[in-house]
Design an enzyme around this catalytic site. Structure first.
Site: not given
Length: 790
Positions: A472, A424
């Site tokens: 990401e 993330d």
């Protein structure tokens, strides 16, 4: 990423339940650990007769480890001083025997523990007692230290955590706060505590201190990422609504294990679970009819080692670890990889509680142990650098914090058995600035990005041993949008793929050119072809957990996050979704969804779908349901007729992709004829059957494109594959190219509404003949067709 800021509070615990039978008749006093003590954390020695505690704090001046016989609601049974190891950079340690715990302190069974720490901003005072301010100087000093001995601190290396800081019956976050209103509140009785478990074998056949895990994790798949079909799903949401799973196992690791064979039958080869590391979510049940302050998605990690206890059917000490490993084995036995979504850009401790208040913060782990080591701070060290929007960057360029990241990843890989990780807001892992700035680098060898793949090499482009690393590639703020800029060994969520294809489908005014479409369909060489990476580095997706579902992408013109429970309310969420309701017609919406899903299955790269895509799951236009831990957000398991039809469409397209290696190139396609059969490896066509010229490629008014892949260059069972895409609202006639000598084109699928039904994707061997070179194929508006040469 839509997130809610959460206070996450914790301490740590040690269980002796598995080794009580080994207790000697008499013990020895607590003592400093030897220089060759085990890694950080709390560990049994080889005989199981003693436990050594080791924790890092570079600026602490005094530390205690406090031992409890209950997880919450009781005072400590023992308080033992730790000693700073001579010559260390700040490692504190103590050892206590099992016999002493039992005979001197009256602790049997599970032992819970947490740390207390003093330092420059709060030096030790002999008059200090729990709940006092004796010795207090400031909540934060000029170097960023935030020591507070009234806060019991979670060991960053604890392998399990007993409970969440906030939960049903305990929702007072002030217990964990600093500042004038909260600094003297003692958190010991309520703070979570961790658990150390008996040793076991690691997932790769070695041994480790993966205490209490029991059993193996099966044989890891060696499949290349290019050959995977990734299914992103929330672990709890996967089965919480499923009547086929026993009630006590719904929403758990055990329940998820029961779905492995079903997902394998669907065609999934890798399941990517949303965060499973310990985070604040027990409070979701405090008010089961409200989403206020709830955390469903889990992007507020409190401990990087512990599997979240909320997801365990067996929540006894060691239960989550055992159950998690058993789940991984079930997926490995089904041939499916397990990819863990992890959050190393921030923690659940969050940021300042009040804007402009430098004193009031949550303190329950890293911040109270070594704030400037674990967090990136402003130049004056009084607040956090925040490129996450959720409270401050984890200090990944600091060697100690970086080691925590790497050690925990290794633990999840080797001991818990996972095959890969999706990171993330991953640019934070490439930050080269500890304090006062954010500066991303793809080349600095001292970043976490490089250390991760140096110590745990990526799986090769053609498969084998290794780990799948997925980023990401964006965060918040200047310098954080890094799509295409990650180093070799990293794949990336390709947001440009998503946005380009969404725009072409839903926003014709966005002026997407055929050249842009071709680049995305062929693996995004503009992003990944200039630095040694391959098409598999492009993780292609149309939707993800963060945003609209596949159904809502084509049925919602704007977000509706302010709905009443259970479909809301949820704050945040993007206002730019590149969505369109297709004029409001259900049939047109399903057709658009078929096109979007076909894009994924027919593009070079690594396709990712989201749990529920296969049955057109909807959250009724809520594009940020991070806080909805309820039946509206869990996957449904009672599909209607249209949903069952779409599931069949999905399953057959997945199988088609898996059956045709020409769709899964290890290297970027070339237009050259590499085997001398007179056909380019990849040829592009206009609807008229000619090769596009520069004018056609760059004209956004052209919404039709076709391509042929020479299957003979990929050992494909089909000599050729032909894909036609018509983005026009009206039908378009496509002139078919040569299928090869003695061959004819046969239709696999046409996504148009006229073909909707159970056999919209033909089963192998049942494809209907269409014709040969020069045949005219009429493709309806906003449709795709797939043909194979036979």
């Amino acid at each position: 990423m839509g997130r809610l800021r959460f206070l996450r509070l914790a301490a740590a615990a040690v269980t002796l339940s598995a080794v009580i039978g080994l207790m000697p008749a008499a013990g020895q006093p607590a003592r400093a650990a030897a220089a060759d003590a085990p890694a950080l954390g709390a560990h049994y020695d080889g005989s199981g007769e003693s436990i050594t505690f080791r924790v890092h704090s570079s600026a602490a001046t005094r530390m205690l480890v406090e031992l409890y016989d209950k997880a919450a609601g009781a005072d400590e049974k023992a308080s033992l001083p730790l000693e700073r190891e001579s010559g260390s950079d700040g490692t504190w340690t103590a050892t206590v025997t099992v016999a002493e715990l039992r005979e001197k302190y009256g602790i049997e069974g599970t032992v819970y523990y947490g740390y207390r720490a003093w330092g420059p901003n709060w030096p030790y005072d002999k008059d200090w007692k729990k709940g006092s301010e004796a010795g207090f100087v400031s909540d934060v000093d000029g170097k960023g230290n935030r020591f507070n001995p009234n806060k019991l601190l979670l060991d960053p290396y604890a392998l399990e955590v007993s409970h969440d800081p906030l939960r049903e019956g305990m929702t007072d976050k002030g217990v964990y706060g600093s500042g004038p209103e909260h600094r003297d509140e003692d958190s010991g009785a309520q703070a979570p505590k961790g658990i150390v478990l008996p040793g076991t074998g690691s997932g790769d056949g070695g041994t480790s201190q993966a205490e209490g895990s029991g059993g193996g994790t099966g044989e890891k798949p060696r499949r290349a990422l290019k050959d995977d079909i990734v299914y992103e799903v929330h672990l709890r949401g996967l089965t919480k609504n499923d009547p086929a799973v026993p009630a006590a196992e719904r929403g758990t690791y055990k329940g998820a294990a029961a779905k492995a064979e079903e997902l394998a039958r669907l065609g999934v080869t890798a399941v990517e679970f949303l965060p499973m590391q310990e985070s604040q979510n027990d409070a979701n049940d405090a008010d089961p009819d409200s989403s206020a302050d709830d955390n469903y998605w889990g992007y507020v990690t409190d401990n990087f080692f512990a599997p979240d206890r909320r997801y365990a059917a067996d929540d006894s000490p060691g239960g989550p670890t055992r159950e998690f490993r058993a789940m991984v084995k079930a997926y490995h036995d089904a041939g499916i990889k397990v990819i863990a979504d992890v959050v190393y850009n921030h923690t659940g401790e969050g940021g300042p509680w009040k804007e402009g208040d430098k004193n009031t913060y949550g303190i329950h782990s890293y911040r109270g142990l070594d704030n400037p080591t674990y967090y990136s701070l402003t130049d004056d060290r009084q607040g956090p650098m925040d490129n996450t929007g959720v409270g401050g960057n984890f200090n990944t360029y600091n060697p100690v914090a970086q080691s925590l990241v790497v050690d925990s990843l290794r633990y999840w890989k080797d001991t818990l058995g996972v095959d890969g990780f999706r990171h993330d807001l991953a640019p934070v892992l490439g930050n080269t600035c500890e304090h006062g700035c954010f500066k991303y680098s793809a080349t600095d060898p001292k970043t976490a990005l490089h250390r991760i793949t140096e110590e745990m090499p990526a799986r090769g482009a053609r498969g084998g041993e290794g780990t799948d690393w997925i980023a990401e590639p964006w965060a918040l703020g200047d310098g954080t949008y890094q799509i295409g800029n990650f180093p070799e060994g990293w794949a990336e969520w390709n947001g440009k793929y998503r946005d380009t294809l969404r725009a072409d489908q839903n926003k014709p005014g966005e002026k997407v050119t055929p050249g842009q479409l071709a680049t995305r369909f062929a693996g995004s060489s503009d992003l990944y072809g200039d630095d040694g990476r391959r098409p598999s580095s492009s993780v292609n997706f149309m939707v993800a957990h963060d945003g609209f579902t596949q159904r809502d992408l084509y049925s919602c013109n704007e977000k509706k996050n302010d709905q009443a429970w259970p479909y809301g309310p949820s704050d945040g969420g993007s206002d730019d979704n590149i969505s369109w309701d297709q004029g409001g017609g259900a049939a047109a919406q399903r057709q658009a969804a078929r096109n979007g899903f076909a894009f994924l299955m027919l593009s070079a790269g690594t396709p990712m779908m989201t749990g529920g895509d296969e049955v057109l799951r909807s959250t009724r236009c809520n594009n940020n349901p991070y806080n909805l831990d309820n039946e509206a957000n869990w996957l449904g398991h009672d599909p209607d007729s249209d949903q069952r039809t779409f599931r069949t469409y999905t399953q057959r397209l997945l199988e088609f992709r898996k059956a045709h290696p020409a769709l899964r190139p290890a290297d970027f396609y070339t237009s050259k004829d590499t085997n001398g059969n007179g056909t380019g490896q990849l040829d592009w066509f206009t609807p008229a059957g000619s090769a596009p010229d520069d004018a056609y490629w760059n004209d956004a008014s052209n919404h039709a494109l076709a391509w042929r892949i020479d299957g003979t260059e990929f050992d494909d069972p089909a000599d050729g594959l032909y894909v036609a895409y018509n983005g026009w609202s009206e039908a378009s006639e496509f002139t078919l190219p040569s299928p090869g000598e003695g061959k004819e084109w046969h239709r696999v699928t046409d996504t148009g509404a006229a073909s909707e039904g159970a056999d919209q994707v033909a089963e192998p061997g049942s494809e209907k003949p269409v014709g040969g070179k020069g045949t005219k194929y009429e493709l309806g508006g906003r449709s795709m067709a797939v043909l194979i040469a036979e």
